[in-house]
Design a protein around this motif. Structure first.
Motif, PDB file in Angstrom:
ATOM      1  N   SER A 146       0.822  -1.218   0.000  1.00 17.98           N
ATOM      2  CA  SER A 146       0.000   0.000   0.000  1.00 17.98           C
ATOM      3  C   SER A 146       0.855   1.268   0.000  1.00 17.98           C
ATOM      4  N   ARG A 188       1.902   2.417  -3.456  1.00 17.49           N
ATOM      5  CA  ARG A 188       0.684   2.777  -4.174  1.00 17.49           C
ATOM      6  C   ARG A 188       0.209   4.169  -3.751  1.00 17.49           C
ATOM      7  N   ASN A 189       0.236   4.422  -2.445  1.00 19.09           N
ATOM      8  CA  ASN A 189      -0.165   5.739  -1.942  1.00 19.09           C
ATOM      9  C   ASN A 189       0.808   6.829  -2.369  1.00 19.09           C
TER      10      ASN A 189
END
Length: 298
Positions: free
Chosen positions: A88, A91-92
Protein backbone atom coordinates in the motif's frame (compact mmCIF):
# COMPACT_ATOMS: atom_id res chain seq x y z
CA UNK A 1 35.49 -1.52 -29.19
CA UNK A 2 33.13 -3.52 -31.38
CA UNK A 3 33.52 -7.28 -31.80
CA UNK A 4 31.13 -9.58 -33.67
CA UNK A 5 28.50 -6.86 -33.75
CA UNK A 6 28.68 -6.26 -29.98
CA UNK A 7 29.94 -3.14 -28.18
CA UNK A 8 32.58 -4.33 -25.72
CA UNK A 9 33.83 -2.42 -22.69
CA UNK A 10 37.19 -3.28 -21.13
CA UNK A 11 38.08 -2.23 -17.59
CA UNK A 12 41.16 -2.65 -15.46
CA UNK A 13 44.84 -2.05 -16.06
CA UNK A 14 46.68 -4.99 -14.57
CA UNK A 15 43.81 -7.43 -15.13
CA UNK A 16 41.77 -6.48 -18.18
CA UNK A 17 38.16 -7.64 -17.95
CA UNK A 18 35.77 -7.32 -20.89
CA UNK A 19 31.98 -7.42 -20.98
CA UNK A 20 29.22 -6.47 -23.38
CA UNK A 21 28.07 -2.89 -22.94
CA UNK A 22 24.90 -3.02 -20.86
CA UNK A 23 25.25 -6.70 -20.00
CA UNK A 24 22.28 -6.62 -17.62
CA UNK A 25 20.07 -6.41 -20.72
CA UNK A 26 22.43 -7.66 -23.43
CA UNK A 27 23.88 -11.14 -23.65
CA UNK A 28 25.73 -12.91 -26.47
CA UNK A 29 23.64 -15.06 -28.76
CA UNK A 30 26.76 -17.05 -29.75
CA UNK A 31 29.33 -16.91 -26.94
CA UNK A 32 31.84 -19.11 -28.78
CA UNK A 33 31.93 -16.81 -31.81
CA UNK A 34 32.32 -13.77 -29.57
CA UNK A 35 35.14 -15.41 -27.60
CA UNK A 36 36.92 -16.22 -30.84
CA UNK A 37 36.52 -12.61 -31.97
CA UNK A 38 37.90 -11.30 -28.66
CA UNK A 39 40.97 -13.52 -28.97
CA UNK A 40 41.64 -12.11 -32.44
CA UNK A 41 40.80 -8.46 -31.74
CA UNK A 42 44.40 -7.38 -31.15
CA UNK A 43 43.69 -6.03 -27.65
CA UNK A 44 44.79 -7.94 -24.55
CA UNK A 45 41.79 -9.22 -22.66
CA UNK A 46 42.38 -11.47 -19.67
CA UNK A 47 38.78 -12.29 -18.73
CA UNK A 48 35.46 -12.06 -20.50
CA UNK A 49 32.30 -12.06 -18.41
CA UNK A 50 28.62 -12.18 -19.28
CA UNK A 51 25.36 -12.69 -17.45
CA UNK A 52 22.97 -15.41 -18.56
CA UNK A 53 19.76 -14.09 -20.05
CA UNK A 54 16.74 -14.12 -17.78
CA UNK A 55 14.51 -15.92 -16.96
CA UNK A 56 16.83 -18.94 -17.46
CA UNK A 57 18.24 -19.44 -13.97
CA UNK A 58 19.86 -22.86 -14.46
CA UNK A 59 23.39 -22.73 -15.94
CA UNK A 60 23.27 -23.53 -19.65
CA UNK A 61 26.99 -23.19 -20.48
CA UNK A 62 30.01 -25.13 -19.21
CA UNK A 63 32.13 -22.01 -18.65
CA UNK A 64 33.44 -21.13 -15.16
CA UNK A 65 30.72 -19.21 -13.34
CA UNK A 66 29.61 -17.49 -10.16
CA UNK A 67 26.12 -16.48 -9.08
CA UNK A 68 24.99 -12.92 -9.69
CA UNK A 69 21.58 -11.39 -9.08
CA UNK A 70 19.10 -8.94 -10.55
CA UNK A 71 16.04 -7.17 -9.16
CA UNK A 72 13.30 -8.45 -11.47
CA UNK A 73 9.62 -7.59 -11.69
CA UNK A 74 7.48 -10.09 -13.66
CA UNK A 75 4.81 -8.14 -15.55
CA UNK A 76 1.45 -9.29 -16.88
CA UNK A 77 -0.84 -6.26 -16.63
CA UNK A 78 -0.56 -2.91 -14.89
CA UNK A 79 -3.69 -3.61 -12.83
CA UNK A 80 -2.23 -6.89 -11.57
CA UNK A 81 0.95 -5.12 -10.44
CA UNK A 82 -1.03 -2.28 -8.86
CA UNK A 83 -3.48 -4.51 -6.97
CA UNK A 84 -1.46 -7.65 -6.18
CA UNK A 85 2.30 -7.16 -6.52
CA UNK A 86 2.99 -4.02 -4.49
CA UNK A 87 2.27 -2.86 -0.97
CA UNK A 88 0.00 0.00 0.00
CA UNK A 89 2.86 2.42 0.73
CA UNK A 90 4.24 2.72 -2.85
CA UNK A 91 0.68 2.78 -4.17
CA UNK A 92 -0.17 5.74 -1.94
CA UNK A 93 3.10 7.46 -2.84
CA UNK A 94 2.35 7.16 -6.56
CA UNK A 95 -1.10 8.68 -5.95
CA UNK A 96 0.53 11.43 -3.91
CA UNK A 97 2.66 12.48 -6.88
CA UNK A 98 -0.44 13.02 -9.01
CA UNK A 99 -2.19 14.95 -6.23
CA UNK A 100 0.80 17.28 -5.92
CA UNK A 101 0.79 18.12 -9.60
CA UNK A 102 3.46 15.77 -10.97
CA UNK A 103 2.80 14.97 -14.62
CA UNK A 104 4.46 12.04 -16.40
CA UNK A 105 5.07 11.86 -20.11
CA UNK A 106 7.35 10.21 -22.62
CA UNK A 107 9.95 12.62 -23.91
CA UNK A 108 12.15 12.53 -27.02
CA UNK A 109 15.90 12.21 -26.71
CA UNK A 110 16.75 15.83 -27.42
CA UNK A 111 18.43 18.89 -25.89
CA UNK A 112 15.46 19.57 -23.60
CA UNK A 113 15.86 16.12 -22.07
CA UNK A 114 19.64 16.50 -21.74
CA UNK A 115 19.32 19.86 -19.99
CA UNK A 116 16.74 18.43 -17.60
CA UNK A 117 18.96 15.45 -16.77
CA UNK A 118 21.94 17.76 -16.29
CA UNK A 119 20.00 19.84 -13.75
CA UNK A 120 18.97 16.72 -11.84
CA UNK A 121 22.51 15.31 -11.83
CA UNK A 122 23.95 18.58 -10.58
CA UNK A 123 21.40 19.28 -7.87
CA UNK A 124 23.15 17.50 -5.02
CA UNK A 125 26.73 16.16 -4.58
CA UNK A 126 25.70 13.42 -2.14
CA UNK A 127 22.93 10.82 -2.50
CA UNK A 128 22.15 7.85 -0.24
CA UNK A 129 25.03 8.75 2.03
CA UNK A 130 27.75 8.66 -0.61
CA UNK A 131 29.28 10.92 -3.22
CA UNK A 132 27.05 11.05 -6.30
CA UNK A 133 29.28 10.09 -9.27
CA UNK A 134 27.34 12.15 -11.84
CA UNK A 135 27.49 15.39 -9.88
CA UNK A 136 29.37 18.00 -11.91
CA UNK A 137 28.67 16.28 -15.22
CA UNK A 138 28.63 18.72 -18.14
CA UNK A 139 25.84 18.94 -20.68
CA UNK A 140 28.11 17.41 -23.32
CA UNK A 141 28.87 14.39 -21.13
CA UNK A 142 25.19 14.01 -20.22
CA UNK A 143 24.38 13.97 -23.94
CA UNK A 144 26.83 11.12 -24.57
CA UNK A 145 25.92 9.21 -21.41
CA UNK A 146 22.15 9.35 -21.86
CA UNK A 147 21.91 8.69 -25.59
CA UNK A 148 23.13 5.09 -25.76
CA UNK A 149 20.95 2.33 -27.30
CA UNK A 150 18.59 4.91 -28.81
CA UNK A 151 16.79 2.35 -30.97
CA UNK A 152 15.77 0.40 -27.84
CA UNK A 153 15.26 3.21 -25.33
CA UNK A 154 12.22 4.95 -23.88
CA UNK A 155 12.55 8.13 -21.79
CA UNK A 156 9.92 9.32 -19.33
CA UNK A 157 10.06 12.64 -17.50
CA UNK A 158 8.28 13.65 -14.30
CA UNK A 159 7.32 17.31 -14.62
CA UNK A 160 6.21 19.93 -12.16
CA UNK A 161 5.00 22.69 -14.41
CA UNK A 162 7.71 23.10 -17.05
CA UNK A 163 10.48 21.71 -14.82
CA UNK A 164 11.60 18.12 -15.14
CA UNK A 165 12.07 16.90 -11.56
CA UNK A 166 12.76 13.24 -12.35
CA UNK A 167 13.30 10.86 -15.25
CA UNK A 168 13.74 7.25 -16.24
CA UNK A 169 15.47 5.61 -19.16
CA UNK A 170 14.18 2.17 -20.10
CA UNK A 171 16.29 -0.02 -22.40
CA UNK A 172 14.91 -3.26 -23.80
CA UNK A 173 16.91 -6.30 -24.82
CA UNK A 174 17.10 -7.09 -28.52
CA UNK A 175 14.08 -9.40 -28.38
CA UNK A 176 11.98 -6.82 -26.47
CA UNK A 177 11.25 -9.51 -23.86
CA UNK A 178 12.58 -7.54 -20.91
CA UNK A 179 13.52 -3.97 -20.12
CA UNK A 180 16.05 -2.50 -17.72
CA UNK A 181 15.76 0.69 -15.68
CA UNK A 182 19.13 2.05 -16.75
CA UNK A 183 18.57 5.46 -15.19
CA UNK A 184 15.98 6.53 -12.63
CA UNK A 185 16.55 9.67 -10.61
CA UNK A 186 14.57 12.53 -9.10
CA UNK A 187 15.39 15.84 -7.48
CA UNK A 188 15.99 15.68 -3.75
CA UNK A 189 14.17 18.97 -3.18
CA UNK A 190 10.96 17.42 -4.57
CA UNK A 191 11.15 14.17 -2.60
CA UNK A 192 7.87 15.04 -0.85
CA UNK A 193 6.08 14.79 -4.20
CA UNK A 194 7.18 11.15 -4.68
CA UNK A 195 8.24 11.45 -8.33
CA UNK A 196 10.32 8.26 -8.17
CA UNK A 197 7.31 6.16 -7.15
CA UNK A 198 5.30 7.68 -9.97
CA UNK A 199 8.09 6.91 -12.44
CA UNK A 200 8.19 3.27 -11.35
CA UNK A 201 4.45 3.01 -11.91
CA UNK A 202 4.81 4.57 -15.36
CA UNK A 203 7.62 2.15 -16.23
CA UNK A 204 5.38 -0.80 -15.34
CA UNK A 205 2.55 0.67 -17.42
CA UNK A 206 4.84 1.12 -20.42
CA UNK A 207 6.11 -2.46 -20.17
CA UNK A 208 2.59 -3.87 -19.83
CA UNK A 209 1.39 -1.87 -22.85
CA UNK A 210 4.34 -3.10 -24.95
CA UNK A 211 4.06 -6.75 -23.91
CA UNK A 212 7.39 -6.73 -22.05
CA UNK A 213 7.42 -9.60 -19.56
CA UNK A 214 10.17 -8.52 -17.16
CA UNK A 215 11.34 -5.19 -15.78
CA UNK A 216 14.87 -5.17 -14.32
CA UNK A 217 16.04 -2.63 -11.74
CA UNK A 218 19.78 -3.36 -11.74
CA UNK A 219 20.98 -5.67 -8.91
CA UNK A 220 18.85 -6.56 -5.92
CA UNK A 221 21.92 -6.66 -3.69
CA UNK A 222 25.54 -5.73 -4.35
CA UNK A 223 28.46 -7.90 -3.24
CA UNK A 224 28.15 -9.01 0.39
CA UNK A 225 25.99 -6.04 1.26
CA UNK A 226 22.81 -6.92 3.12
CA UNK A 227 19.47 -5.23 2.61
CA UNK A 228 19.41 -1.43 2.59
CA UNK A 229 16.93 1.33 1.76
CA UNK A 230 17.34 0.81 -1.99
CA UNK A 231 16.73 -2.94 -1.89
CA UNK A 232 13.73 -2.27 0.39
CA UNK A 233 12.39 0.25 -2.14
CA UNK A 234 12.70 -2.36 -4.88
CA UNK A 235 11.02 -5.02 -2.78
CA UNK A 236 7.96 -2.96 -1.81
CA UNK A 237 7.53 -2.06 -5.49
CA UNK A 238 7.27 -5.74 -6.42
CA UNK A 239 10.81 -6.50 -7.54
CA UNK A 240 12.19 -9.91 -6.58
CA UNK A 241 15.72 -11.19 -6.36
CA UNK A 242 16.59 -13.49 -9.26
CA UNK A 243 19.91 -15.34 -9.13
CA UNK A 244 21.52 -15.89 -12.51
CA UNK A 245 24.82 -17.45 -13.62
CA UNK A 246 27.59 -14.98 -14.42
CA UNK A 247 30.27 -16.60 -16.52
CA UNK A 248 33.96 -15.74 -16.38
CA UNK A 249 36.06 -17.06 -19.26
CA UNK A 250 39.85 -16.62 -18.93
CA UNK A 251 41.48 -15.71 -22.24
CA UNK A 252 45.08 -15.47 -21.00
CA UNK A 253 47.20 -17.22 -18.33
CA UNK A 254 46.91 -14.04 -16.24
CA UNK A 255 43.14 -14.27 -16.53
CA UNK A 256 43.22 -17.87 -15.27
CA UNK A 257 45.31 -16.89 -12.24
CA UNK A 258 43.16 -13.83 -11.53
CA UNK A 259 39.95 -15.87 -11.60
CA UNK A 260 41.36 -18.58 -9.33
CA UNK A 261 42.51 -15.98 -6.80
CA UNK A 262 39.28 -13.97 -6.99
CA UNK A 263 41.08 -10.90 -8.31
CA UNK A 264 38.24 -10.18 -10.73
CA UNK A 265 36.23 -8.79 -7.80
CA UNK A 266 36.60 -5.26 -6.42
CA UNK A 267 38.73 -4.82 -3.33
CA UNK A 268 35.72 -3.45 -1.42
CA UNK A 269 33.85 -6.74 -2.05
CA UNK A 270 36.61 -8.61 -0.22
CA UNK A 271 36.08 -6.66 3.01
CA UNK A 272 34.02 -8.54 5.65
CA UNK A 273 30.45 -7.24 5.69
CA UNK A 274 30.58 -6.38 9.39
CA UNK A 275 33.48 -3.99 8.72
CA UNK A 276 32.04 -2.73 5.42
CA UNK A 277 28.77 -1.77 7.16
CA UNK A 278 30.68 0.29 9.72
CA UNK A 279 32.66 2.01 6.97
CA UNK A 280 29.44 2.86 5.13
CA UNK A 281 27.95 4.35 8.30
CA UNK A 282 31.11 6.40 8.83
CA UNK A 283 30.99 7.62 5.23
CA UNK A 284 27.33 8.62 5.56
CA UNK A 285 27.99 10.53 8.78
CA UNK A 286 31.04 12.25 7.30
CA UNK A 287 29.17 13.43 4.20
CA UNK A 288 26.21 14.61 6.27
CA UNK A 289 28.52 16.65 8.49
CA UNK A 290 30.37 18.04 5.49
CA UNK A 291 27.15 19.15 3.81
CA UNK A 292 25.96 20.74 7.05
CA UNK A 293 29.20 22.70 7.38
CA UNK A 294 29.00 23.85 3.75
CA UNK A 295 25.39 24.99 4.24
CA UNK A 296 26.33 26.99 7.35
CA UNK A 297 29.26 28.65 5.57
CA UNK A 298 27.33 29.55 2.45
Amino acid sequence: MRVCGEDIRVRGRLIRIAQIDGDKYNCPEDPEALLDGLKKCGTRIDLFTFLQKLPETAPKYAYPMEWDNLAVLPISTFDHWWNHQIRSFPRNRARQAEKKGVVLREVPCDETLFRGICEIYNECPVRQGRRFPHYGMTLEKVRDYASTFLDRSVYVGAFLGDTMIGFIKLVTDETRAHACLVHILSMVQHKDKAPTNALIAQAVRLCADRGISYLVYENFTYGKKRGDSLSHFKEVNGFQRMDLPRYYIPLTPLGQIAFRLGLHHRFVDRIPESLAAKLRDFRKTWYARRLSDEAQNS
